[in-house]
Design an enzyme around this catalytic site. Sequence first.
Site, PDB file in Angstrom:
ATOM      1  N   LYS A  60       5.319  -3.255  -6.289  1.00  0.00           N
ATOM      2  CA  LYS A  60       4.614  -3.857  -5.146  1.00  0.00           C
ATOM      3  C   LYS A  60       4.113  -5.235  -5.559  1.00  0.00           C
ATOM      4  CE  LYS A  60       2.568   0.462  -3.348  1.00  0.00           C
ATOM      5  NZ  LYS A  60       3.213   0.558  -2.036  1.00  0.00           N
ATOM      6  N   ARG A  98       6.937  11.108  -1.027  1.00  0.00           N
ATOM      7  CA  ARG A  98       7.771  12.161  -0.453  1.00  0.00           C
ATOM      8  C   ARG A  98       8.402  13.028  -1.544  1.00  0.00           C
ATOM      9  NH1 ARG A  98      11.221   7.772   2.729  1.00  0.00           N
ATOM     10  NH2 ARG A  98       9.148   6.877   2.725  1.00  0.00           N
TER      11      ARG A  98
HETATM   12  N1  BES Z   1       1.512   4.562  -0.989  1.00  0.00           N
HETATM   13  C1  BES Z   1       2.449   3.860  -0.184  1.00  0.00           C
HETATM   14  C2  BES Z   1       2.078   3.821   1.303  1.00  0.00           C
HETATM   15  C3  BES Z   1       0.797   3.137   1.688  1.00  0.00           C
HETATM   16  C4  BES Z   1       0.837   1.880   2.247  1.00  0.00           C
HETATM   17  C5  BES Z   1      -0.424   3.778   1.582  1.00  0.00           C
HETATM   18  C6  BES Z   1      -0.320   1.271   2.661  1.00  0.00           C
HETATM   19  C7  BES Z   1      -1.593   3.166   1.988  1.00  0.00           C
HETATM   20  C8  BES Z   1      -1.537   1.913   2.538  1.00  0.00           C
HETATM   21  C9  BES Z   1       3.820   4.525  -0.285  1.00  0.00           C
HETATM   22  O1  BES Z   1       4.100   5.172  -1.467  1.00  0.00           O
HETATM   23  C10 BES Z   1       4.838   3.449  -0.115  1.00  0.00           C
HETATM   24  O2  BES Z   1       4.868   2.565  -0.911  1.00  0.00           O
HETATM   25  N2  BES Z   1       5.620   3.540   0.948  1.00  0.00           N
HETATM   26  C11 BES Z   1       6.625   2.577   1.220  1.00  0.00           C
HETATM   27  C12 BES Z   1       7.867   3.365   1.562  1.00  0.00           C
HETATM   28  C13 BES Z   1       9.098   2.533   1.670  1.00  0.00           C
HETATM   29  C14 BES Z   1       9.496   1.993   0.325  1.00  0.00           C
HETATM   30  C15 BES Z   1      10.189   3.399   2.238  1.00  0.00           C
HETATM   31  C16 BES Z   1       6.183   1.757   2.428  1.00  0.00           C
HETATM   32  O3  BES Z   1       5.574   2.301   3.349  1.00  0.00           O
HETATM   33  O4  BES Z   1       6.395   0.541   2.409  1.00  0.00           O
HETATM   34 ZN    ZN Z   2       4.879   3.899  -2.999  1.00  0.00          ZN
END
Ligand code: BES
Ligand code: ZN
Length: 481
Positions: free
Chosen positions: A258, A333
């Site tokens: 990230k 997931r």
């Molecule tokens: N932990 C994040 C989701 C999240 C985003 C939680 C903002 C709290 C606030 C999750 O693991 C993630 O990174 N999801 C990605 C999934 C994508 C790569 C398919 C997302 O939502 O961008």
């Molecule tokens: Zn993530």
Amino acid sequence: MNTKISISRSNKYKDDLIILSDKNNLGWATDFLSKSEEAFLKSAAKKEINFVFIPNVDRNVVVQFLKKGNNASYHKEDVRLAGNEILQTLSNYKVSKVEILNQCKENNALEYVEGMALGNYQFLKYFKDRKEKENPLQEIKINKSAASEKEVKDLVSVLEGTCEARDLVNEPFSFLTAPQFSKEIQKIGKASGFSVQVFDKKKIEQMKMGGILAVNLGSIDPPRFNILTWKPKNAKNKQPIVLVGKGIVYDTGGLSLKPTANSMDFMKCDMGGAATVVGAMSAISKAKLPLHVIALVPSTDNRPGLNAYAPGDVITMYDGTTVEVLNTDAEGRLVLADALHYAKKYKPELVMDFATLTGAAARAIGEDGVCFMGTADKKVKNDLEESGLDVYERLVEFPLWREYGEQMKSNIADLKNLGGPAAGMITAGKFLEHFTGGEYPWVHFDIAGPAYLKAANGYRTKEGTGVGVRLMFDFLKKYNS
Ligand code: BES
Ligand code: ZN
Ligand code: ZN
């Protein structure tokens, strides 16, 4: 929780007093106010104000006017918000102990106290001079005419569960690694009455929980799989209700890293789903709800260490499904999938999972509600929605149409962990659905929006909110199998 709440049995009103009153009905006033207090109040009631503060050397009095609206859900929430708003005035006058007395036609003293106590929450563990930062308010007493012993006991249980969930989210990763998280769960279990079993890395390897192990590959700290059980003798349900919480104690995204600013900086909140189910178990067991409930918390951090799983890898999950990992940031997931498969062994009558799963959920409805979807029947979903309105953790349902599942098919494995550019919250839900195997009714809550706030929103203090604890407690309290 940093506010003590109890029932007051005396009618002497020696402490500072908050009187909840309808604005157009001050008939109660002569009861125990002095003539001058009463005159002051009657003139104030004619003005456009929400409350009157009558300072006094022996005892301050606040008269809180509550306007009755037509919408029951909004009205209860307005009362909670009023409870939160009065905190500032109490703080200005350094009030440490206050008694609540209801003189309204409709008694909403419990909601008022709920708003006060949640708004008074603080997380001060890491300040050197903690005492200086503490809010003055320490204790709330509810006059016995406004609530029963049992009502207060239930309120304290659910508020403590919510504050425990907030504490867990607020703890930084420097303290709350997966092994430490298990220790905290055990502490909370001891204090509230549920039992805890913890699988360590060796056991997770023996079980072949491939989702959890893959996410953990880039970490220094080992993973954990926590099983929390509340099984009272008088349980009404024959088969357990299972709660599942995403316990990613820190999400860097892994090799699909990230950006550091604005998306990684608050990722200590990625165990928010786990905090919700731990807080709910705490509330349920403290209030001794007559239900058999189990919570599963798969836990690890997600880091890009030398051995980290890589985009393009194929992994084998606990249920044998193979998954092509196309983005290591879609890790939630993977750990949830193993827990959802594990849940089958209980033949549960209902499974509900909570997760800060997708940014798409936060984008869809923001911080003011919770997105959900699932295979449970209409009655369960309606009851959940009703509870959502009651506790003001409102729910919005999203569809699990089969077309979304098509996006999760891989060319070289059974599934991939990444869908297309649209409907990311739902494709994540479809991925999870696969691992329920259709073996039990299931509901998935994506709390990425409301689990963590960068600034306070009413009595929802900044950072961890404990969202979902009050929802689960209300739903399970009314649950009839
Ligand atoms: N932990 C994040 C989701 C999240 C985003 C939680 C903002 C709290 C606030 C999750 O693991 C993630 O990174 N999801 C990605 C999934 C994508 C790569 C398919 C997302 O939502 O961008
Ligand atoms: Zn993530
Ligand atoms: Zn995550």
